[in-house]
Design an enzyme around this catalytic site. Structure first.
Site, PDB file in Angstrom:
ATOM      1  N   ASP A 141      30.143   3.779  14.312  1.00 43.32           N
ATOM      2  CA  ASP A 141      29.202   4.243  15.323  1.00 43.32           C
ATOM      3  C   ASP A 141      29.789   5.435  16.074  1.00 43.32           C
ATOM      4  O   ASP A 141      29.497   5.649  17.248  1.00 43.32           O
ATOM      5  CB  ASP A 141      28.893   3.095  16.297  1.00 43.32           C
ATOM      6  CG  ASP A 141      27.654   3.364  17.136  1.00 43.32           C
ATOM      7  OD1 ASP A 141      27.489   2.691  18.171  1.00 43.32           O
ATOM      8  OD2 ASP A 141      26.865   4.265  16.757  1.00 43.32           O
ATOM      9  N   LYS A 144      28.716  11.244  13.615  1.00 47.02           N
ATOM     10  CA  LYS A 144      28.034  10.944  12.341  1.00 47.02           C
ATOM     11  C   LYS A 144      28.632  11.737  11.178  1.00 47.02           C
ATOM     12  O   LYS A 144      28.611  11.269  10.052  1.00 47.02           O
ATOM     13  CB  LYS A 144      26.536  11.211  12.488  1.00 47.02           C
ATOM     14  CG  LYS A 144      25.933  10.539  13.725  1.00 47.02           C
ATOM     15  CD  LYS A 144      26.357   9.072  13.901  1.00 47.02           C
ATOM     16  CE  LYS A 144      26.128   8.592  15.323  1.00 47.02           C
ATOM     17  NZ  LYS A 144      26.815   7.295  15.615  1.00 47.02           N
ATOM     18  N   ASP A 169      25.752   2.604  12.004  1.00 49.05           N
ATOM     19  CA  ASP A 169      24.633   2.812  12.930  1.00 49.05           C
ATOM     20  C   ASP A 169      24.061   4.214  12.729  1.00 49.05           C
ATOM     21  O   ASP A 169      24.744   5.112  12.223  1.00 49.05           O
ATOM     22  CB  ASP A 169      25.112   2.650  14.382  1.00 49.05           C
ATOM     23  CG  ASP A 169      23.943   2.640  15.362  1.00 49.05           C
ATOM     24  OD1 ASP A 169      24.146   3.007  16.535  1.00 49.05           O
ATOM     25  OD2 ASP A 169      22.817   2.283  14.956  1.00 49.05           O
ATOM     26  N   ASN A 170      22.806   4.416  13.123  1.00 47.77           N
ATOM     27  CA  ASN A 170      22.202   5.760  13.214  1.00 47.77           C
ATOM     28  C   ASN A 170      22.062   6.499  11.904  1.00 47.77           C
ATOM     29  O   ASN A 170      22.150   7.736  11.881  1.00 47.77           O
ATOM     30  CB  ASN A 170      23.011   6.655  14.164  1.00 47.77           C
ATOM     31  CG  ASN A 170      23.294   5.997  15.471  1.00 47.77           C
ATOM     32  OD1 ASN A 170      24.448   5.725  15.804  1.00 47.77           O
ATOM     33  ND2 ASN A 170      22.243   5.701  16.216  1.00 47.77           N
ATOM     34  N   GLU A 199      17.981   2.875  19.762  1.00 42.34           N
ATOM     35  CA  GLU A 199      18.164   1.998  20.925  1.00 42.34           C
ATOM     36  C   GLU A 199      17.250   2.397  22.089  1.00 42.34           C
ATOM     37  O   GLU A 199      17.133   3.562  22.435  1.00 42.34           O
ATOM     38  CB  GLU A 199      19.632   1.974  21.386  1.00 42.34           C
ATOM     39  CG  GLU A 199      20.300   3.300  21.586  1.00 42.34           C
ATOM     40  CD  GLU A 199      21.037   3.789  20.348  1.00 42.34           C
ATOM     41  OE1 GLU A 199      20.637   3.435  19.233  1.00 42.34           O
ATOM     42  OE2 GLU A 199      21.990   4.547  20.499  1.00 42.34           O
TER      43      GLU A 199
HETATM   44  C1  LIG Z   1      36.864  10.435  14.930  1.00 46.49           C
HETATM   45  C2  LIG Z   1      36.734   9.552  16.102  1.00 46.49           C
HETATM   46  N1  LIG Z   1      37.693   8.649  16.386  1.00 46.49           N
HETATM   47  C3  LIG Z   1      37.570   7.867  17.467  1.00 46.49           C
HETATM   48  N2  LIG Z   1      36.518   7.897  18.330  1.00 46.49           N
HETATM   49  C4  LIG Z   1      35.563   8.788  18.054  1.00 46.49           C
HETATM   50  C5  LIG Z   1      35.617   9.635  16.949  1.00 46.49           C
HETATM   51  N3  LIG Z   1      34.497  10.384  16.929  1.00 46.49           N
HETATM   52  C6  LIG Z   1      33.763  10.039  18.005  1.00 46.49           C
HETATM   53  N4  LIG Z   1      34.407   9.078  18.679  1.00 46.49           N
HETATM   54  C7  LIG Z   1      33.924   8.399  19.864  1.00 46.49           C
HETATM   55  O1  LIG Z   1      32.806   7.624  19.449  1.00 46.49           O
HETATM   56  C8  LIG Z   1      31.713   7.840  20.345  1.00 46.49           C
HETATM   57  C9  LIG Z   1      30.768   8.767  19.663  1.00 46.49           C
HETATM   58  C10 LIG Z   1      29.603   8.335  19.276  1.00 46.49           C
HETATM   59  C11 LIG Z   1      28.645   9.261  18.618  1.00 46.49           C
HETATM   60  N5  LIG Z   1      27.339   8.601  18.643  1.00 46.49           N
HETATM   61  C12 LIG Z   1      26.257   9.351  18.708  1.00 46.49           C
HETATM   62  O2  LIG Z   1      26.323  10.566  18.707  1.00 46.49           O
HETATM   63  C13 LIG Z   1      24.958   8.663  18.859  1.00 46.49           C
HETATM   64  C14 LIG Z   1      23.865   9.426  19.251  1.00 46.49           C
HETATM   65  C15 LIG Z   1      22.611   8.847  19.425  1.00 46.49           C
HETATM   66  C16 LIG Z   1      21.478   9.682  19.835  1.00 46.49           C
HETATM   67  C17 LIG Z   1      20.257   9.564  19.200  1.00 46.49           C
HETATM   68  C18 LIG Z   1      19.173  10.360  19.593  1.00 46.49           C
HETATM   69  C19 LIG Z   1      19.321  11.271  20.616  1.00 46.49           C
HETATM   70  F1  LIG Z   1      18.287  12.030  21.025  1.00 46.49           F
HETATM   71  C20 LIG Z   1      20.553  11.390  21.272  1.00 46.49           C
HETATM   72  C21 LIG Z   1      21.631  10.603  20.872  1.00 46.49           C
HETATM   73  C22 LIG Z   1      22.439   7.472  19.212  1.00 46.49           C
HETATM   74  C23 LIG Z   1      23.544   6.705  18.820  1.00 46.49           C
HETATM   75  O3  LIG Z   1      23.416   5.364  18.612  1.00 46.49           O
HETATM   76  C24 LIG Z   1      24.794   7.290  18.628  1.00 46.49           C
HETATM   77  O4  LIG Z   1      25.824   6.486  18.212  1.00 46.49           O
HETATM   78  C25 LIG Z   1      32.292   8.499  21.542  1.00 46.49           C
HETATM   79  C26 LIG Z   1      33.407   9.345  20.932  1.00 46.49           C
HETATM   80  O5  LIG Z   1      34.411   9.628  21.855  1.00 46.49           O
HETATM   81 MG   LIG Z   2      25.067   4.589  17.550  1.00 46.76          MG
END
Ligand SMILES: Cc1ncnc2c1ncn2[C@@H]1O[C@H](/C=C/CNC(=O)c2cc(-c3ccc(F)cc3)cc(O)c2O)C[C@H]1O
Ligand SMILES: [Mg+2]
Length: 214
Positions: A141, A144, A169-170, A199
């Site tokens: 999650d 992406k 997810d997503n 969600e």
């Molecule tokens: C490589 C890596 N390692 C460890 N943590 C990592 C990582 N890459 C991101 N992360 C962490 O995960 C989290 C990132 C999540 C990314 N999830 C999203 O971008 C995301 C975006 C939406 C979304 C849908 C429609 C819309 F209009 C707007 C947003 C819905 C979701 O359920 C999501 O998970 C936070 C980040 O710090």
């Molecule tokens: Mg998600």
């Protein structure tokens, strides 16, 4: 100074959830995100699908990529058997700080290991650093674009066995098209799409469950 959305989400947990009651933490976050401020938790609708995959699998070792505020971390851990372990990776320190407190409020510190760092850095360290032999379930999650490279990294690090499950997810919104193509075409996975909604909204989204065939 202004609070951040994750800080306000934590406040809602501390105000409305019962300490030591993981499901009340999940409910408090869902209420907050549905009625106050949207946040990118897997949410209640897709969360039920996540619950059924976890309950059916009864995993001993779970890896979560992308903790954010710890909603799915708590949701998964609340269903794990007594000695099972969940390792969750989050590279944003501000999110990690909030997730740590959400996990503590749920009383799940003993089941969950929150690691502040990137998946690329920590997936190769799973075996030596955490004594992980194999992963029974990986919940993806995070960004992406990292789903596919991280899946290949998990394979290359020998962390997947026959029957290991990837749950992403997503896969529709925001979408992870290259990942979807890979797991659906690869003879090494049996993939299944669980149609749902983004969600707290009516937009289509879903989870892809892919069983590694070895
Ligand atoms: C490589 C890596 N390692 C460890 N943590 C990592 C990582 N890459 C991101 N992360 C962490 O995960 C989290 C990132 C999540 C990314 N999830 C999203 O971008 C995301 C975006 C939406 C979304 C849908 C429609 C819309 F209009 C707007 C947003 C819905 C979701 O359920 C999501 O998970 C936070 C980040 O710090
Ligand atoms: Mg998600």
């Amino acid at each position: 100074t202004q609070s951040t959305r994750p800080q306000r989400l934590l406040g809602a947990v501390q105000k409305n959830a019962t300490r030591g009651d993981p499901r009340s933490v999940v409910k408090a976050i869902d209420e907050f995100c549905r009625h106050k401020e949207w946040a990118m938790n897997v949410g209640d609708e897709k969360g039920c699908i996540l619950d059924s995959v976890v309950s059916e699998l009864n995993p001993a070792t779970v890896l979560e990529l992308g903790t954010y505020c710890g909603y799915s971390t708590v949701r998964i851990a609340s269903l794990l058997p007594p000695h099972a372990k969940l390792i969750t990776l989050e590279f944003n320190p501000d999110y990690a700080k909030i997730a740590c407190q959400v996990i503590a409020w749920a009383g799940l510190e003993d089941k969950i290991q929150l690691v502040e760092g990137s998946s690329a850095e920590w997936i190769p360290k799973m075996k030596e650093h955490f004594g992980v032999k194999m992963l029974d379930l990986v919940f993806m999650d995070h960004w992406k674009d990292d789903y596919l490279p991280d899946t290949k990294l998990l394979e290359d690090c020998g962390l997947l066995r026959k029957g290991s499950v990837l749950l992403a997810d997503n896969v529709i919104c925001p979408g992870s098209p290259d990942y979807l193509k890979y797991v659906r075409r690869s003879p090494r996975y049996k993939s299944q799409y669980f149609r749902s909604h983004l969600e707290y909204t009516k937009a289509e989204d879903g989870l892809e469950k892919s069983v590694f065939l070895g």
